[in-house]
Write a protein that holds these residues in place. Structure first.
Motif, PDB file in Angstrom:
ATOM      1  N   ALA A  84       0.820  -1.211   0.000  1.00  0.00           N
ATOM      2  CA  ALA A  84       0.000   0.000   0.000  1.00  0.00           C
ATOM      3  C   ALA A  84       0.855   1.262   0.000  1.00  0.00           C
ATOM      4  O   ALA A  84       0.551   2.235  -0.692  1.00  0.00           O
ATOM      5  CB  ALA A  84      -0.924  -0.017   1.218  1.00  0.00           C
ATOM      6  N   LEU A  85       1.918   1.258   0.765  1.00  0.00           N
ATOM      7  CA  LEU A  85       2.755   2.448   0.860  1.00  0.00           C
ATOM      8  C   LEU A  85       3.521   2.687  -0.438  1.00  0.00           C
ATOM      9  O   LEU A  85       3.696   3.830  -0.872  1.00  0.00           O
ATOM     10  CB  LEU A  85       3.718   2.294   2.044  1.00  0.00           C
ATOM     11  CG  LEU A  85       4.482   3.532   2.505  1.00  0.00           C
ATOM     12  CD1 LEU A  85       3.551   4.712   2.741  1.00  0.00           C
ATOM     13  CD2 LEU A  85       5.262   3.217   3.778  1.00  0.00           C
ATOM     14  N   ALA A  86       3.981   1.618  -1.077  1.00  0.00           N
ATOM     15  CA  ALA A  86       4.664   1.767  -2.365  1.00  0.00           C
ATOM     16  C   ALA A  86       3.715   2.353  -3.404  1.00  0.00           C
ATOM     17  O   ALA A  86       4.115   3.176  -4.241  1.00  0.00           O
ATOM     18  CB  ALA A  86       5.205   0.421  -2.835  1.00  0.00           C
ATOM     19  N   ARG A  87       2.448   1.935  -3.367  1.00  0.00           N
ATOM     20  CA  ARG A  87       1.463   2.499  -4.288  1.00  0.00           C
ATOM     21  C   ARG A  87       1.292   4.001  -4.038  1.00  0.00           C
ATOM     22  O   ARG A  87       1.139   4.788  -4.971  1.00  0.00           O
ATOM     23  CB  ARG A  87       0.124   1.777  -4.115  1.00  0.00           C
ATOM     24  CG  ARG A  87      -0.958   2.271  -5.074  1.00  0.00           C
ATOM     25  CD  ARG A  87      -2.311   1.648  -4.747  1.00  0.00           C
ATOM     26  NE  ARG A  87      -2.344   0.234  -5.060  1.00  0.00           N
ATOM     27  CZ  ARG A  87      -2.445  -0.723  -4.151  1.00  0.00           C
ATOM     28  NH1 ARG A  87      -2.476  -0.403  -2.855  1.00  0.00           N
ATOM     29  NH2 ARG A  87      -2.487  -1.978  -4.510  1.00  0.00           N
ATOM     30  N   GLU A  88       1.321   4.394  -2.768  1.00  0.00           N
ATOM     31  CA  GLU A  88       1.154   5.810  -2.424  1.00  0.00           C
ATOM     32  C   GLU A  88       2.356   6.637  -2.874  1.00  0.00           C
ATOM     33  O   GLU A  88       2.221   7.773  -3.333  1.00  0.00           O
ATOM     34  CB  GLU A  88       0.966   5.933  -0.905  1.00  0.00           C
ATOM     35  CG  GLU A  88       0.661   7.336  -0.424  1.00  0.00           C
ATOM     36  CD  GLU A  88      -0.777   7.742  -0.687  1.00  0.00           C
ATOM     37  OE1 GLU A  88      -1.095   8.907  -0.400  1.00  0.00           O
ATOM     38  OE2 GLU A  88      -1.575   6.916  -1.166  1.00  0.00           O
TER      39      GLU A  88
ATOM     40  N   HIS B 146      15.320  -3.560  -2.851  1.00  0.00           N
ATOM     41  CA  HIS B 146      14.542  -2.761  -1.897  1.00  0.00           C
ATOM     42  C   HIS B 146      15.208  -2.646  -0.529  1.00  0.00           C
ATOM     43  O   HIS B 146      14.825  -1.791   0.271  1.00  0.00           O
ATOM     44  CB  HIS B 146      13.122  -3.315  -1.757  1.00  0.00           C
ATOM     45  CG  HIS B 146      12.998  -4.520  -0.874  1.00  0.00           C
ATOM     46  ND1 HIS B 146      13.297  -5.800  -1.285  1.00  0.00           N
ATOM     47  CD2 HIS B 146      12.608  -4.646   0.425  1.00  0.00           C
ATOM     48  CE1 HIS B 146      13.086  -6.649  -0.301  1.00  0.00           C
ATOM     49  NE2 HIS B 146      12.671  -5.984   0.758  1.00  0.00           N
ATOM     50  N   TYR B 147      16.212  -3.472  -0.223  1.00  0.00           N
ATOM     51  CA  TYR B 147      16.948  -3.300   1.033  1.00  0.00           C
ATOM     52  C   TYR B 147      18.004  -2.199   0.926  1.00  0.00           C
ATOM     53  O   TYR B 147      18.531  -1.761   1.952  1.00  0.00           O
ATOM     54  CB  TYR B 147      17.636  -4.604   1.429  1.00  0.00           C
ATOM     55  CG  TYR B 147      16.699  -5.681   1.923  1.00  0.00           C
ATOM     56  CD1 TYR B 147      16.188  -5.645   3.222  1.00  0.00           C
ATOM     57  CD2 TYR B 147      16.326  -6.737   1.104  1.00  0.00           C
ATOM     58  CE1 TYR B 147      15.338  -6.640   3.682  1.00  0.00           C
ATOM     59  CE2 TYR B 147      15.475  -7.734   1.553  1.00  0.00           C
ATOM     60  CZ  TYR B 147      14.983  -7.679   2.840  1.00  0.00           C
ATOM     61  OH  TYR B 147      14.133  -8.663   3.301  1.00  0.00           O
ATOM     62  N   LYS B 148      18.343  -1.788  -0.264  1.00  0.00           N
ATOM     63  CA  LYS B 148      19.398  -0.790  -0.437  1.00  0.00           C
ATOM     64  C   LYS B 148      18.930   0.578   0.049  1.00  0.00           C
ATOM     65  O   LYS B 148      17.757   0.916  -0.077  1.00  0.00           O
ATOM     66  CB  LYS B 148      19.802  -0.697  -1.914  1.00  0.00           C
ATOM     67  CG  LYS B 148      20.516  -1.920  -2.453  1.00  0.00           C
ATOM     68  CD  LYS B 148      20.925  -1.684  -3.909  1.00  0.00           C
ATOM     69  CE  LYS B 148      21.722  -2.866  -4.456  1.00  0.00           C
ATOM     70  NZ  LYS B 148      22.103  -2.642  -5.868  1.00  0.00           N
ATOM     71  N   PRO B 149      19.874   1.389   0.568  1.00  0.00           N
ATOM     72  CA  PRO B 149      21.260   1.030   0.884  1.00  0.00           C
ATOM     73  C   PRO B 149      21.330   0.337   2.245  1.00  0.00           C
ATOM     74  O   PRO B 149      20.716   0.770   3.203  1.00  0.00           O
ATOM     75  CB  PRO B 149      21.960   2.388   0.924  1.00  0.00           C
ATOM     76  CG  PRO B 149      20.898   3.339   1.377  1.00  0.00           C
ATOM     77  CD  PRO B 149      19.601   2.823   0.817  1.00  0.00           C
ATOM     78  N   ARG B 150      22.106  -0.739   2.312  1.00  0.00           N
ATOM     79  CA  ARG B 150      22.245  -1.483   3.566  1.00  0.00           C
ATOM     80  C   ARG B 150      23.213  -0.806   4.521  1.00  0.00           C
ATOM     81  O   ARG B 150      23.258  -1.133   5.703  1.00  0.00           O
ATOM     82  CB  ARG B 150      22.717  -2.903   3.280  1.00  0.00           C
ATOM     83  CG  ARG B 150      21.719  -3.738   2.475  1.00  0.00           C
ATOM     84  CD  ARG B 150      22.306  -5.080   2.106  1.00  0.00           C
ATOM     85  NE  ARG B 150      21.459  -5.836   1.205  1.00  0.00           N
ATOM     86  CZ  ARG B 150      20.626  -6.806   1.572  1.00  0.00           C
ATOM     87  NH1 ARG B 150      20.534  -7.120   2.840  1.00  0.00           N
ATOM     88  NH2 ARG B 150      19.899  -7.450   0.682  1.00  0.00           N
TER      89      ARG B 150
ATOM     90  N   ALA C  53       9.192   2.614   0.809  1.00  0.00           N
ATOM     91  CA  ALA C  53       8.078   2.033   1.557  1.00  0.00           C
ATOM     92  C   ALA C  53       8.584   1.085   2.639  1.00  0.00           C
ATOM     93  O   ALA C  53       8.108   1.105   3.779  1.00  0.00           O
ATOM     94  CB  ALA C  53       7.146   1.303   0.594  1.00  0.00           C
ATOM     95  N   ASP C  54       9.543   0.261   2.296  1.00  0.00           N
ATOM     96  CA  ASP C  54      10.115  -0.683   3.263  1.00  0.00           C
ATOM     97  C   ASP C  54      10.717   0.050   4.449  1.00  0.00           C
ATOM     98  O   ASP C  54      10.484  -0.314   5.615  1.00  0.00           O
ATOM     99  CB  ASP C  54      11.172  -1.530   2.551  1.00  0.00           C
ATOM    100  CG  ASP C  54      11.912  -2.449   3.499  1.00  0.00           C
ATOM    101  OD1 ASP C  54      11.278  -3.336   4.093  1.00  0.00           O
ATOM    102  OD2 ASP C  54      13.142  -2.279   3.658  1.00  0.00           O
ATOM    103  N   LYS C  55      11.473   1.097   4.176  1.00  0.00           N
ATOM    104  CA  LYS C  55      12.172   1.802   5.253  1.00  0.00           C
ATOM    105  C   LYS C  55      11.222   2.646   6.093  1.00  0.00           C
ATOM    106  O   LYS C  55      11.358   2.727   7.318  1.00  0.00           O
ATOM    107  CB  LYS C  55      13.297   2.645   4.654  1.00  0.00           C
ATOM    108  CG  LYS C  55      14.434   1.780   4.118  1.00  0.00           C
ATOM    109  CD  LYS C  55      15.371   2.523   3.212  1.00  0.00           C
ATOM    110  CE  LYS C  55      16.486   1.589   2.752  1.00  0.00           C
ATOM    111  NZ  LYS C  55      15.954   0.377   2.057  1.00  0.00           N
ATOM    112  N   LEU C  56      10.256   3.285   5.459  1.00  0.00           N
ATOM    113  CA  LEU C  56       9.300   4.082   6.231  1.00  0.00           C
ATOM    114  C   LEU C  56       8.433   3.191   7.109  1.00  0.00           C
ATOM    115  O   LEU C  56       8.120   3.552   8.250  1.00  0.00           O
ATOM    116  CB  LEU C  56       8.435   4.915   5.284  1.00  0.00           C
ATOM    117  CG  LEU C  56       9.137   6.110   4.644  1.00  0.00           C
ATOM    118  CD1 LEU C  56       8.260   6.734   3.561  1.00  0.00           C
ATOM    119  CD2 LEU C  56       9.500   7.162   5.693  1.00  0.00           C
TER     120      LEU C  56
END
Length: 737
Positions: A358-362, A421-425, A443-446
């Motif tokens: 959902a966040l990536a879509r936003e 999507h993990y970058k930057p580690r 989105a992953d980090k937020l």
């Protein structure tokens, strides 16, 4: 000057603990010698596979004598106070001196032999050594990382006599476990010690071991037309696993090269501690570099062959995982993630996948990505956590998802987004490339940041168990690649709505049933719901609260309460502030720009850089002086409660300098507004620069605090306009100078 040489010889010390142990030995020695007021010229500490070594140069043979005057109680004080002072000083009543109505004691300490101080220091250091993990052995109570077998301690070429649980200090050490003579050798100073170690096949200095490994490995590769893939972390680890490093070039079955390069490299690095090698065209070569701890009579051929056999077995396992994993589509793996807990208070990894979707879509429209493709990539980003390969090699999460996505024919941009999507580690890692990759990575980090802040797992000064500082830096680095910038407040709020679903699901009263939860997830994941999905969540929560799930209240923060959003935003901005300071940007410039409350990181950085450049000019320096003068006058008047409101009046009978400043403001203000609307901060500051001369002339020729109230009020309104115009660009009151 005399020298102290200390060696603590034990069984094998884990490589990961050695550098910290050397630092701790150095620190503890300095602390103990400092408390004993023992001066020295230098301290060096060394750590290796079986020994910690300390050498202290320039110690005196005897501790210096010391005379100290200590102030005691007043004359006439209660007897108990006087007796307590005498006991603490170790003196009798006749030893006290009275001066100005106060007792004083003169304490004389005769210096002790340095060897006695060392004999107390070393056992204290050993018993209090802060190993991350330690053990006892046999029947003793001493704790050390591994059984301690020998202590060498000599000062001024003489043994320092002490023992620790029956282990007596001496002047003997040992060389290499296999290549040495097998007999202890005697050492009475550091030069003698280091030379003897080298003669017994031990390289004491870790930097020298690293140099030998690096140079030897590169030379081996060059002789065969290959290139070593540099790996500083592996080099550091391997240097701690050997005393006499000998690089060897080995071979593997070329058939394994059909595996993903990351699988081969991770197998070599993680399981075997081998360095990977490239061929002439830059692709992985069927070779590797291993580091032996001995010089073999056959040049290491048998060792290399044995290493190759072990590697083949590992790669056979990896090939099995690779073949089996590709039989199951990523979408099908999401069901498995329902049983994988992300965090006890934040739900399963499946719920996290829905939040990222959902966040990536936003985020997608803000970074130029197709929303549906970004949502698809976000939904599948964590699916490879259910694969056998990632189960064996957690370091490959994301990377393998990208490979599996390509193998099942998904769009290349979706596969890239999953892989990146993990970058930057970390600070040295690359950034995700491509709009979809950027949307999913953000989105992953937020989601990570907001989730852990929501449940109270915030970093402290000494702890950051979930690496939230690193996550915030990742958000910053990605955001700064965007030309249009991103407003973080609505994204943080939207992420918070998704997190609230999981928090309520896992913390609230059992009256929140599965049907309500499914409705909540559906509402949040619906692409048409947008940010308004949070309204449903708030209504659901309020209904639940009326029924009594008070515990959920601790975790839910209403959308109309922005405090939690500002807390997370402030955390990110503080990371940005530190990053800019490290790059050399003035701290007061950062303060002046950040005070405006902007949440667009690109705009903040551009504004700060433009402001710093402006302040370096004569116009900037002089306008700053005039602006701060105006700000100070207004602040003083505001404290009196006499600051007039409204706009300044322009009339022909005003002093020409006052009229000129009013006119200059009327021309500069629209230019500032236009420039700021276009994010052209250099132009906005250029417009403010035109105020420099009128402001200078005004303060030189016009009395602000006129005895005529109408004149005074008009001039205060004019200064308010100056402050407001400058305040649109930055808070100049926070700039020093």
């Amino acid at each position: 000057m005399p020298q102290l040489l200390l060696e603590l010889f034990s069984e094998d010390v884990p490589a990961r603990m050695q550098r910290g142990a050397a630092r701790d030995l150095d620190r503890l020695a300095r602390e103990h010698l400092g408390r004993a007021e023992m001066a020295f010229d230098s301290i060096r500490a060394f750590a290796g596979l079986r020994r910690l070594t300390l050498v202290v140069e320039g110690l005196a043979s005897v501790q210096a004598d010391k005379t100290e005057e200590r102030k005691g109680p007043r004359v006439g004080a209660p007897q108990a106070a006087i007796e307590g002072f005498l006991r603490s000083a170790g003196l009798a009543r006749d030893d006290l001196i009275e001066r100005d109505g106060v007792y004083f004691a003169t304490l004389a300490r005769q210096g002790r032999p340095t060897a006695e101080i060392i004999a107390e220091m070393v056992p204290a250091v050993v018993r209090g050594f802060p190993w991350p993990k330690s053990m006892t052995w046999e029947s003793g109570t001493l704790r050390w990382v591994r059984p301690l077998r020998r202590i060498l301690c000599v000062f001024d070429r003489r043994i320092v006599a002490f023992d620790i649980e029956g282990l007596a200090a001496g002047d003997l050490s040992e060389g290499h476990r296999f290549m040495g003579t097998g007999n202890p050798f005697r050492a009475r100073d550091f030069d003698e010690y280091r030379e003897a170690l080298a003669g017994h096949f031990v390289v004491l200095d870790v930097e020298e071991r690293e140099r030998r490994i690096g140079e030897g490995a590169r030379a081996l590769c060059a002789a065969h037309g290959l290139d070593l893939i540099e790996d500083e972390g592996l080099l550091t680890e391997v240097a701690g696993m050997v005393e006499w490093p000998v690089p060897l070039l080995g071979s593997m079955d070329p058939a394994f090269l059909d595996l993903p390069a990351e699988v081969i490299a991770t197998t070599m690095r993680t399981h075997q501690r081998y360095f990977t090698v490239r061929g002439g065209e830059g692709a992985l070569a069927p070779r590797f570099v291993a580091v032996a701890n001995i010089e073999a009579s056959d040049g290491g051929a048998a060792i290399a062959a044995g290493n190759a056999r072990v590697l083949s077995a590992r790669l056979d396992d990896a090939r099995f995982f690779w073949n089996e994993d590709r039989k199951v589509p990523l979408e099908s793996r999401l069901e498995t993630l329902k049983g994988v807990t992300f965090h006890a208070k934040l739900g399963a990894m499946y719920e996290r996948a829905l939040r990222i979707e959902a966040l990536a879509r936003e985020i997608a429209p803000m970074v130029g990505a197709p929303p549906q493709m970004a949502a698809r990539a976000g939904r599948l980003a964590k699916a490879d956590l259910a694969s056998a390969m990632v189960g064996e090699f957690p370091e490959l999460q994301g990377v393998m998802g990208g490979y599996y996505a390509r193998a099942e024919g998904l769009d290349a941009s979706i596969a890239d987004a999953i892989a990146d999507h993990y970058k930057p580690r970390g600070p040295g890692d690359g950034l995700p490339a491509g709009p979809i990759s950027i949307a999913v990575a953000l989105a992953d980090k937020l989601d990570t940041l907001v989730g852990f802040f929501e449940i109270g797992e915030k970093p402290t000064g000494s702890r950051d168990p979930f690496a939230l500082r690193r996550t915030a830096l990742g958000v910053i680095r990605i955001a700064l690649t965007q030309s249009a910038g991103l407003n973080l407040r609505p994204l943080i709020a939207y992420a918070g709505a998704g997190v609230a679903v999981s928090v309520i699901r896992h913390v609230a009263d059992s009256r929140l049933n599965a049907l309500n939860y499914r409705q909540a997830v559906a509402a949040f994941a619906d692409p048409a719901a947008e940010f308004a999905a949070a309204d449903w969540l708030e209504a659901t929560f309020r209904a639940l609260a009326e029924q009594g799930p008070a515990k959920a209240l601790d975790f839910w923060r209403g959308l109309d309460d922005a405090a939690w959003i500002e807390e997370i935003l402030a955390f990110v901005l503080e990371r940005l502030r530190i990053l800019l300071r490290d790059e050399g940007l003035r701290h007061d410039v950062c303060d002046a720009v950040f005070a405006l409350g902007d949440d667009d990181l690109v705009r903040l950085v551009a504004r700060a850089r433009a402001l710093e450049a402006f302040l370096a000019t004569d116009n900037g320096a002089n306008l700053l002086a005039g602006g701060k003068r105006a700000i100070n006058i207004l602040a003083a008047e505001a404290k009196k409660g006499s600051l007039p409101a409204g706009e300044p009046t322009r009339s022909p009978d005003l002093p020409k300098e006052e009229v000129a400043l009013i006119d200059a403001l009327s021309m500069a203000s629209p230019r500032v507004d236009t420039a700021l609307a276009a994010d052209d901060f250099a132009a906005a500051l250029g417009a403010l620069a035109d105020l420099r001369a009128p402001v200078d002339a005004f303060f030189d020729q016009v009395l602000v605090n006129s005895p005529i109230p109408e004149e005074r009020d008009n001039r205060l309104r004019l200064l308010s306009r100056v402050g407001a115009a400058m305040g649109e660009v930055a808070d100049f009151s926070l700039i020093s100078g």
